[in-house]
Motif scaffolding. Structure first.
Motif, mmCIF file in Angstrom:
data_model
loop_
_atom_site.group_PDB
_atom_site.id
_atom_site.type_symbol
_atom_site.label_atom_id
_atom_site.label_comp_id
_atom_site.label_asym_id
_atom_site.label_seq_id
_atom_site.Cartn_x
_atom_site.Cartn_y
_atom_site.Cartn_z
ATOM 1 N N ASN A 1 0.831 -1.191 0.000
ATOM 2 C CA ASN A 1 0.000 0.000 0.000
ATOM 3 C C ASN A 1 0.871 1.249 0.000
ATOM 4 N N LYS A 2 0.790 2.023 -1.099
ATOM 5 C CA LYS A 2 1.583 3.242 -1.208
ATOM 6 C C LYS A 2 0.953 4.421 -0.475
ATOM 7 N N VAL A 3 -0.315 4.293 -0.107
ATOM 8 C CA VAL A 3 -1.028 5.401 0.509
ATOM 9 C C VAL A 3 -0.630 5.526 1.964
ATOM 10 N N ASN A 4 -0.286 6.733 2.356
ATOM 11 C CA ASN A 4 0.033 7.015 3.751
ATOM 12 C C ASN A 4 -1.261 7.053 4.554
ATOM 13 N N ARG A 5 -1.388 6.192 5.536
ATOM 14 C CA ARG A 5 -2.621 6.103 6.323
ATOM 15 C C ARG A 5 -2.957 7.429 7.009
ATOM 16 N N ARG A 6 -1.950 8.241 7.266
ATOM 17 C CA ARG A 6 -2.196 9.531 7.900
ATOM 18 C C ARG A 6 -2.906 10.499 6.952
ATOM 19 N N GLU A 7 -2.882 10.173 5.651
ATOM 20 C CA GLU A 7 -3.528 11.030 4.659
ATOM 21 C C GLU A 7 -4.952 10.576 4.361
ATOM 22 N N LEU A 8 -5.443 9.600 5.135
ATOM 23 C CA LEU A 8 -6.778 9.058 4.896
ATOM 24 C C LEU A 8 -7.740 9.445 6.017
ATOM 25 N N ARG A 9 -8.972 9.725 5.619
ATOM 26 C CA ARG A 9 -10.055 9.906 6.587
ATOM 27 C C ARG A 9 -11.043 8.765 6.364
ATOM 28 N N ILE A 10 -11.186 7.912 7.378
ATOM 29 C CA ILE A 10 -12.042 6.727 7.255
ATOM 30 C C ILE A 10 -13.285 6.925 8.115
ATOM 31 N N GLU A 11 -14.444 6.800 7.473
ATOM 32 C CA GLU A 11 -15.719 6.974 8.170
ATOM 33 C C GLU A 11 -16.578 5.739 7.975
ATOM 34 N N THR A 12 -17.398 5.420 8.955
ATOM 35 C CA THR A 12 -18.328 4.301 8.845
ATOM 36 C C THR A 12 -19.756 4.821 9.024
ATOM 37 N N PHE A 13 -20.692 4.142 8.361
ATOM 38 C CA PHE A 13 -22.099 4.533 8.464
ATOM 39 C C PHE A 13 -22.961 3.330 8.123
ATOM 40 N N LYS A 14 -24.257 3.464 8.361
ATOM 41 C CA LYS A 14 -25.175 2.362 8.088
ATOM 42 C C LYS A 14 -25.453 2.263 6.593
ATOM 43 N N SER A 15 -25.466 1.035 6.086
ATOM 44 C CA SER A 15 -25.779 0.822 4.678
ATOM 45 C C SER A 15 -27.205 1.264 4.409
ATOM 46 N N ARG A 16 -27.403 1.858 3.211
ATOM 47 C CA ARG A 16 -28.727 2.364 2.857
ATOM 48 C C ARG A 16 -29.209 1.744 1.561
ATOM 49 N N GLY A 17 -30.518 1.574 1.474
ATOM 50 C CA GLY A 17 -31.144 1.021 0.292
ATOM 51 C C GLY A 17 -31.413 2.101 -0.735
#
Length: 229
Positions: A111-127
Motif C-alpha cells: 500500500n503506497k497510501v500514507n494512512r495519515r492522509e486518509l479519513r475513514i468513516e463508517t455509516f449504516k448501509s442504505r437502500g
C-alpha cells in the motif's frame, strides 16, 4: 499491486444537464448491465448514490468475466445524448452528459497510501430509497485528503470487507491517475473527451473512437455493443 485481469469497475456519474443527465446516467448503467448479461459476465452494483429526489448521482459497478477489462477499456470518456427533454414543457432538444471510467481491479500487495492522509468513516448501509438496511455501521467511506478523492463501499455486511474493497478502489483510482499523468486539481473530469453521441431525434449513434455512425440505437441501448467496443 497485482492486477486481476478478469475483473474491472465501471464508474458512471452525470455531468452538466440537470435532471436529464441524471436520467441518462441510469440509462447508460442499464446498457452495461444488459451488455454484461449478453456475454454472461457477472455484474454487481457496488454503489448507487441518489439525491433527495432519488435521481442517480453516482453509480459504481463491478464486472467479472474473461478479460473484461480489455473488452471495456475503450469505454472511458463522455457519453452524450441529444434528445427531447421530458422536463421541458415545450419538449425542446436537450444535451445530457455522463462520464464513464473503466478501472482495473487489483490486489494491493504494497500500500503506497500514507494512512495519515486518509479519513475513514463508517455509516449504516442504505437502500435505494435512502432507508437503512443494516443496524450496524458496516458501510465504509475513505477519503484521500491530499487529492480529495473519496470512495464508498457498502456491498458487504462486514465492515472489514467493505473497508478492504474501498481501499482497493482508492488505490486503483490513485494508480490510474498516476499512470495517465493527470494532475489532481479539484475535479478530475474532462467533459470534452467524447466517446459516443446518441442522436435520438435522428435515430443513430456516433462513435468518436470508431469514427462512424450506427443506426441501431435501440439495440445499442439494450446492450448490443459488440460493434462499438
Amino acid at each position: 499491486m497485482i492486477i486481476i485481469p478478469n475483473s474491472c469497475y465501471i464508474e458512471i456519474k452525470p455531468g452538466p444537464g440537470g435532471e436529464d443527465s441524471k436520467d441518462w446516467t441510469l440509462v447508460i448503467a442499464k446498457q452495461y448491465i444488459c451488455f454484461a448479461k449478453k456475454l454472461k459476465y457477472e455484474i454487481n452494483i457496488v454503489r448507487n448514490k441518489k439525491d433527495k429526489e432519488l435521481k442517480t448521482k453516482y453509480i459504481l459497478m463491478e464486472v467479472k468475466g474473461y478479460k473484461v477489462f480489455e473488452v471495456l477499456k475503450n469505454e472511458n470518456g463522455v457519453h452524450k445524448a441529444i434528445k427531447e427533454s421530458i422536463y421541458n414543457k415545450k419538449r425542446k432538444v436537450h444535451t445530457s452528459l455522463c462520464l464513464v471510467r473503466i478501472l482495473r481491479v487489483g490486489k494491493v500487495t504494497k500500500n503506497k497510501v500514507n494512512r495519515r492522509e486518509l479519513r475513514i468513516e463508517t455509516f449504516k448501509s442504505r437502500g435505494p430509497g435512502g432507508q437503512s438496511v443494516n443496524k450496524t455501521n458496516s458501510a465504509v467511506r475513505i477519503t484521500h485528503i491530499p487529492s480529495g478523492i473519496s470512495v464508498e463501499c457498502q456491498k458487504e455486511r462486514s465492515q472489514m470487507e467493505n473497508k478492504r474493497y474501498a481501499m482497493i478502489l482508492l488505490n486503483n483510482k490513485l494508480e490510474n491517475i498516476e499512470k495517465e499523468d493527470i494532475r489532481i486539481k479539484g475535479k478530475m473530469e474532462n467533459w470534452g473527451n467524447i466517446n459516443r453521441i446518441y442522436f435520438f431525434n435522428k435515430s443513430f449513434v456516433l462513435s468518436k473512437i470508431k469514427k462512424r455512425k450506427y443506426f441501431n440505437i435501440k439495440e445499442i441501448l439494450n446492450g448490443d455493443l459488440k460493434e462499438l467496443i
